[in-house]
Design a protein around this motif. Structure first.
Motif, PDB file in Angstrom:
ATOM      1  N   TYR A 375       0.821  -1.218   0.000  1.00  0.00           N
ATOM      2  CA  TYR A 375       0.000   0.000   0.000  1.00  0.00           C
ATOM      3  C   TYR A 375       0.856   1.270   0.000  1.00  0.00           C
ATOM      4  O   TYR A 375       0.723   2.129  -0.883  1.00  0.00           O
ATOM      5  CB  TYR A 375      -0.924  -0.036   1.214  1.00  0.00           C
ATOM      6  CG  TYR A 375      -1.735   1.218   1.445  1.00  0.00           C
ATOM      7  CD1 TYR A 375      -2.822   1.509   0.634  1.00  0.00           C
ATOM      8  CD2 TYR A 375      -1.414   2.088   2.488  1.00  0.00           C
ATOM      9  CE1 TYR A 375      -3.581   2.655   0.850  1.00  0.00           C
ATOM     10  CE2 TYR A 375      -2.163   3.230   2.712  1.00  0.00           C
ATOM     11  CZ  TYR A 375      -3.246   3.516   1.892  1.00  0.00           C
ATOM     12  OH  TYR A 375      -3.979   4.643   2.109  1.00  0.00           O
ATOM     13  N   LYS A 376       1.755   1.384   0.971  1.00  0.00           N
ATOM     14  CA  LYS A 376       2.574   2.611   1.066  1.00  0.00           C
ATOM     15  C   LYS A 376       3.661   2.650  -0.007  1.00  0.00           C
ATOM     16  O   LYS A 376       3.991   3.705  -0.537  1.00  0.00           O
ATOM     17  CB  LYS A 376       3.207   2.717   2.447  1.00  0.00           C
ATOM     18  CG  LYS A 376       3.966   4.034   2.682  1.00  0.00           C
ATOM     19  CD  LYS A 376       4.486   4.131   4.101  1.00  0.00           C
ATOM     20  CE  LYS A 376       5.320   5.409   4.299  1.00  0.00           C
ATOM     21  NZ  LYS A 376       4.507   6.633   4.150  1.00  0.00           N
ATOM     22  N   ARG A 380       0.079   4.292  -2.230  1.00  0.00           N
ATOM     23  CA  ARG A 380      -0.049   5.610  -1.617  1.00  0.00           C
ATOM     24  C   ARG A 380       1.217   5.933  -0.848  1.00  0.00           C
ATOM     25  O   ARG A 380       1.295   5.730   0.363  1.00  0.00           O
ATOM     26  CB  ARG A 380      -1.269   5.664  -0.700  1.00  0.00           C
ATOM     27  CG  ARG A 380      -1.588   7.064  -0.233  1.00  0.00           C
ATOM     28  CD  ARG A 380      -3.001   7.184   0.295  1.00  0.00           C
ATOM     29  NE  ARG A 380      -3.343   8.567   0.564  1.00  0.00           N
ATOM     30  CZ  ARG A 380      -4.556   8.980   0.923  1.00  0.00           C
ATOM     31  NH1 ARG A 380      -5.532   8.097   1.043  1.00  0.00           N
ATOM     32  NH2 ARG A 380      -4.781  10.256   1.153  1.00  0.00           N
ATOM     33  N   ARG A 381       2.191   6.437  -1.538  1.00  0.00           N
ATOM     34  CA  ARG A 381       3.507   6.654  -0.949  1.00  0.00           C
ATOM     35  C   ARG A 381       3.498   7.795   0.074  1.00  0.00           C
ATOM     36  O   ARG A 381       4.420   7.888   0.891  1.00  0.00           O
ATOM     37  CB  ARG A 381       4.523   6.944  -2.049  1.00  0.00           C
ATOM     38  CG  ARG A 381       4.627   5.817  -3.083  1.00  0.00           C
ATOM     39  CD  ARG A 381       5.790   5.978  -3.999  1.00  0.00           C
ATOM     40  NE  ARG A 381       7.049   5.777  -3.313  1.00  0.00           N
ATOM     41  CZ  ARG A 381       8.238   5.828  -3.919  1.00  0.00           C
ATOM     42  NH1 ARG A 381       8.315   6.079  -5.217  1.00  0.00           N
ATOM     43  NH2 ARG A 381       9.337   5.640  -3.227  1.00  0.00           N
ATOM     44  N   ASP A 382       2.487   8.657   0.027  1.00  0.00           N
ATOM     45  CA  ASP A 382       2.414   9.762   0.982  1.00  0.00           C
ATOM     46  C   ASP A 382       1.473   9.459   2.145  1.00  0.00           C
ATOM     47  O   ASP A 382       1.040  10.377   2.860  1.00  0.00           O
ATOM     48  CB  ASP A 382       1.960  11.045   0.276  1.00  0.00           C
ATOM     49  CG  ASP A 382       0.568  10.910  -0.340  1.00  0.00           C
ATOM     50  OD1 ASP A 382       0.087   9.755  -0.482  1.00  0.00           O
ATOM     51  OD2 ASP A 382      -0.033  11.942  -0.689  1.00  0.00           O
ATOM     52  N   ALA A 383       1.171   8.189   2.368  1.00  0.00           N
ATOM     53  CA  ALA A 383       0.237   7.814   3.439  1.00  0.00           C
ATOM     54  C   ALA A 383       0.763   8.280   4.794  1.00  0.00           C
ATOM     55  O   ALA A 383       1.941   8.143   5.115  1.00  0.00           O
ATOM     56  CB  ALA A 383       0.029   6.313   3.448  1.00  0.00           C
ATOM     57  N   GLN A 387      -3.260   6.859   8.407  1.00  0.00           N
ATOM     58  CA  GLN A 387      -3.781   6.121   7.254  1.00  0.00           C
ATOM     59  C   GLN A 387      -3.187   4.723   7.182  1.00  0.00           C
ATOM     60  O   GLN A 387      -3.869   3.761   6.809  1.00  0.00           O
ATOM     61  CB  GLN A 387      -3.498   6.903   5.979  1.00  0.00           C
ATOM     62  CG  GLN A 387      -4.328   8.170   5.841  1.00  0.00           C
ATOM     63  CD  GLN A 387      -3.868   9.053   4.700  1.00  0.00           C
ATOM     64  OE1 GLN A 387      -2.699   9.031   4.296  1.00  0.00           O
ATOM     65  NE2 GLN A 387      -4.799   9.854   4.173  1.00  0.00           N
TER      66      GLN A 387
END
Length: 546
Positions: A375-376, A380-383, A387
């Motif tokens: 996921y990260k 969504r690398r800016d999680a 989150q």
């Protein structure tokens, strides 16, 4: 449920409710400012001491299925069935050596999963993804087998029967895993840590009473071993033709010379794979210092003593005249026949609760892998930390649902086959994780290639093994290449993995292929609680060094 003993059922339900209350109360235990980050929700604040960690890690590794399946192998006469005892003994010195280093570098950089360490060490998102997906894939059937252990107990208690409708048969599992999902979602790692106290206390009480009381009732330990030996000898004599034709497996108490390497490789390979599992690493990373890990490595063999005593109950069941078609029912059936109803209820509750603790930790570990390394890393690398925590909570629910699907929609053999492969697969992550704790010599692309070869070769070997009752995935052993010596499949695949990794590393380094940037430093592997940088990583869950 007409054949259910009301006292045994009532005691089991009462203890289950006690555990459920503890699970929800865990949110107030060691209360943090917020559980909205993986350090708190997924690792219990990285603050468990020796006492808590001993119960947590022990409760994590010695599962309900372990307590059902290991004595079942001896009841069924497997000559290598006792291998689970030495592999536990072998594993803990390895933990003493390897995992303080992993703890240090993980705390210094805020790593939550072993794949986080791999990515930081080798600068390879692809290799980290391979490690993460291997862990998730191997964990799913492991959780499913906890359900299998629960089903065995429910069948012996008479709550479910093979002919029941799916609603009657599966409703208890839905209820148990529903509560498990709820309090794990709410409390994270604190829930299984608190429940582990009850689980381990019950297991110790039941096994100690069982190994003292039941053998005395059936003629003593001398008679137990004589009865087991006579039973196996009689089976081998009556089925000599079938054994010679490969239609049945010989039974025995001690491995013959031909099975020595099988026994040894099973013990060694299983020991090496044991702490590669994500839930094992998660338990280790939840501790508060390097010393806690070392002390636990010295204390955890007590569980191996317990498991050895439990294993012998497989022979006790033979001496007691227990007759079951499914060997996994042998010990629960022994408890049903030999204990008073109220204590049988305690024993059944111990096994059921013994499924909940590891299932909770496994689902958390798998969810952390997904969140951090899929996921990260890719979605969504800016999680934010909040989150990440929410994503892990949701995925932990999905993992439990997936485990239910394994058991309810597919055959038990499917889950058992995948669990067999789980040990094979997890051993293929050892070069990247354990060797990476000591050296950066191995090339990242060589490690990825070695992992792929080991995974594919091990899976192919396991698929090709037949047995008297299975055409494929018939067991964990295969002939070592160019010999007729049986060894553990995982060891053969691991050696292939290692050869490919070493050879390709030499080639890639000679070609000067970019090895990536190592984000760790030598002193990171010796950091301890209180050292500069460690507390900051714990508080913020972020790398100290870029």
């Amino acid at each position: 449920m007409s054949g259910v003993d009301g006292v045994a059922f009532g005691v089991s339900v009462f203890l289950f409710l006690v555990v459920t209350i503890l699970g929800f109360a865990a949110t107030r235990w060691r209360r943090a400012k917020s559980l909205d980050n993986l350090d708190e929700w997924g690792l219990g604040g990285r603050g468990f001491g020796t006492f808590v960690a001993w119960f947590l890690i022990g409760g994590d590794l010695y599962t309900a299925y372990t307590f059902v399946a290991v004595p079942a192998t001896l009841y069924a006469g497997s000559v290598v069935g006792f291998f689970a005892i030495p592999y536990g003994i072998i594993a803990y010195p390895l933990v003493f050596l390897f995992f303080p280093r992993l703890w240090s570098v993980s705390h210094r950089h805020g790593y939550v999963t072993p794949a986080d360490f791999v990515q930081g060490r080798y600068d390879s998102r692809g290799l980290a993804l391979a490690i993460a997906l291997t862990g998730i894939l191997a964990t799913m059937p492991y959780i499913a087998l906890q359900l299998v252990g629960m089903q065995v107990v429910l069948e012996v208690m008479g709550i479910t029967a093979p002919g029941d409708s799916w609603l009657v048969k599966d409703l208890p599992l839905f209820i148990a895993f529903g509560f498990l999902a709820a309090y794990t979602y709410k409390a994270g790692m604190r829930a299984p840590a608190l429940i582990a106290f009850v689980k381990d206390a019950l297991i110790y009480i039941v096994i100690i009473v069982a190994v003292i009381y039941i053998p005395a009732q059936v003629g003593g330990w001398s008679h137990v071993f004589e009865a087991a030996n006579d039973s196996f000898t009689s089976f081998n004599t009556d089925n000599a033709d079938a054994i010679a034709a490969g239609q049945a497996s010989p039974r025995g108490m001690i491995p013959p010379e031909a099975a020595h390497w099988a026994y040894a490789s099973l013990a060694l390979g299983s020991a090496l794979a044991l702490f590669m599992y994500p839930h094992s690493v998660t338990g280790v990373l939840s501790t508060r210092s390097r010393s806690v890990i070392r002390r636990n490595a010295a204390l955890l063999p007590a569980y191996s003593v317990l498991l050895g005593l439990l294993s012998l109950l497989g022979f006790v069941a033979i001496a007691a005249g227990v007759k079951v078609e499914n060997p996994q029912q042998s010990v629960p059936q022994l408890f049903e026949e030999q204990f008073s109803p109220w204590f049988a209820g305690v024993a059944f509750a111990a096994i059921v609760i013994g499924a909940l603790v590891p299932a909770a930790i496994m689902s958390i570990a798998a969810a952390n892998l997904w969140t951090r390394n899929v996921y990260k890393a890719y979605l969504r690398r800016d999680a934010t930390p909040a989150q990440e925590a929410q994503q892990s909570k949701l995925v932990s629910l999905l993992v439990k649902v997936g485990a239910l699907v394994f058991v309810l929609a597919l055959s038990k053999d499917f889950a058992i086959n995948l669990q067999l492969l789980g040990g094979v697969w997890m051993l293929q992550t050892l070069p990247a994780i354990v060797l990476g704790l000591y050296t950066r010599w191995f090339h990242r692309w060589a490690l990825l290639a070695g992992w792929a070869v080991g995974m594919a070769y091990g899976t192919w070997l396991a698929y090709g093994v037949s047995s008297p009752v299975k055409e494929h995935f018939g067991g964990p052993l295969v002939e070592f290449p160019f010999t007729d010596t049986l060894v553990y499949i995982a060891v053969v695949a691991f050696l292939a993995n290692l050869v490919v990794t070493v050879v390709l590393t030499v080639v890639l380094r000679a070609l000067k292929v970019d090895p990536g940037v190592d984000q760790t430093r030598p002193q990171d592997f010796h950091a301890d609680a209180g050292d500069p940088g460690v507390e900051e990583a714990r508080e913020h869950g972020a790398p100290v060094h870029a």
